[in-house]
Design a protein around this motif. Sequence first.
Motif, PDB file in Angstrom:
ATOM      1  N   ASP A   1       0.811  -1.221   0.000  1.00  0.00           N
ATOM      2  CA  ASP A   1       0.000   0.000   0.000  1.00  0.00           C
ATOM      3  C   ASP A   1       0.844   1.270   0.000  1.00  0.00           C
ATOM      4  OD1 ASP A   1      -2.468  -1.147  -0.237  1.00  0.00           O
ATOM      5  OD2 ASP A   1      -2.942  -1.051   1.904  1.00  0.00           O
ATOM      6  N   CYS A   2       2.021   1.225   0.600  1.00  0.00           N
ATOM      7  CA  CYS A   2       2.842   2.443   0.614  1.00  0.00           C
ATOM      8  C   CYS A   2       3.233   2.827  -0.809  1.00  0.00           C
ATOM      9  CB  CYS A   2       4.044   2.306   1.527  1.00  0.00           C
ATOM     10  SG  CYS A   2       5.430   1.377   0.905  1.00  0.00           S
ATOM     11  N   ARG A   3       3.404   1.861  -1.674  1.00  0.00           N
ATOM     12  CA  ARG A   3       3.696   2.172  -3.076  1.00  0.00           C
ATOM     13  C   ARG A   3       2.434   2.625  -3.798  1.00  0.00           C
ATOM     14  NH1 ARG A   3       8.599  -0.099  -5.501  1.00  0.00           N
ATOM     15  NH2 ARG A   3      10.128   0.133  -3.832  1.00  0.00           N
ATOM     16  N   ARG A   4       1.326   1.957  -3.513  1.00  0.00           N
ATOM     17  CA  ARG A   4       0.066   2.294  -4.186  1.00  0.00           C
ATOM     18  C   ARG A   4      -0.441   3.682  -3.787  1.00  0.00           C
ATOM     19  NH1 ARG A   4      -3.201  -1.789  -6.404  1.00  0.00           N
ATOM     20  NH2 ARG A   4      -5.035  -0.647  -5.696  1.00  0.00           N
ATOM     21  N   THR A   5      -0.367   3.980  -2.502  1.00  0.00           N
ATOM     22  CA  THR A   5      -0.950   5.224  -1.990  1.00  0.00           C
ATOM     23  C   THR A   5       0.091   6.331  -1.822  1.00  0.00           C
ATOM     24  OG1 THR A   5      -0.661   4.531   0.314  1.00  0.00           O
ATOM     25  CG2 THR A   5      -2.758   3.944  -0.754  1.00  0.00           C
ATOM     26  N   ARG A   6       1.334   6.017  -2.095  1.00  0.00           N
ATOM     27  CA  ARG A   6       2.450   6.980  -1.989  1.00  0.00           C
ATOM     28  C   ARG A   6       2.575   7.549  -0.568  1.00  0.00           C
ATOM     29  NH1 ARG A   6       3.781   7.267  -7.347  1.00  0.00           N
ATOM     30  NH2 ARG A   6       2.187   7.514  -8.872  1.00  0.00           N
ATOM     31  N   THR A   7       2.535   6.635   0.387  1.00  0.00           N
ATOM     32  CA  THR A   7       2.713   7.005   1.789  1.00  0.00           C
ATOM     33  C   THR A   7       3.858   6.182   2.372  1.00  0.00           C
ATOM     34  OG1 THR A   7       1.086   5.358   2.486  1.00  0.00           O
ATOM     35  CG2 THR A   7       0.278   7.604   2.131  1.00  0.00           C
ATOM     36  N   ARG A   8       4.348   6.592   3.533  1.00  0.00           N
ATOM     37  CA  ARG A   8       5.399   5.817   4.209  1.00  0.00           C
ATOM     38  C   ARG A   8       4.785   4.584   4.854  1.00  0.00           C
ATOM     39  NH1 ARG A   8      10.504   7.735   5.331  1.00  0.00           N
ATOM     40  NH2 ARG A   8      10.659   6.409   7.163  1.00  0.00           N
TER      41      ARG A   8
END
Length: 153
Positions: free
Chosen positions: A105-112
Amino acid sequence: MSSYWNQYPEFHHDGSAPIKKEFRRLAQLKGWVGNDPKKRELFRKEWGKCFRSEFSMYYGHDASSLAGWQSLCKEVGLDNIPKSVEECKAALKGKVWVNIVDLVDCRRTRTRVQCHESEEALREYTQLEGKVFPLQEAKANGFLTALLIKLNE
């Protein structure tokens, strides 16, 4: 967009949404939800395929790839990125506690990605949030084995 989602042209996939949310939307559309054991098994099997496809898209599937391991180390916030695959594995195993669903999800949502303070904290979070991935599927990916924990301690 990963090839998994391309199998379902009638499904309008949002590549920036959390993977679990998107998969549940697809499962609803395809009728993979319900109390029927066959539906539950199909849901589990498809979830494994979906997650494996997404993880491979972001981190690769060649567990001998130094670049893949270094990318994983960087993603979880290691300050000193190891120079070999073995050093990467050692830096992660038993020292970094991240939920593997959150990792995608961090890659999908661009979050840490959220790192937990201990294995127990990760276990509690994983069970509370229901962000569990089938063990056999995870073991099939060499990158994921470095991050696995036992949920039933």
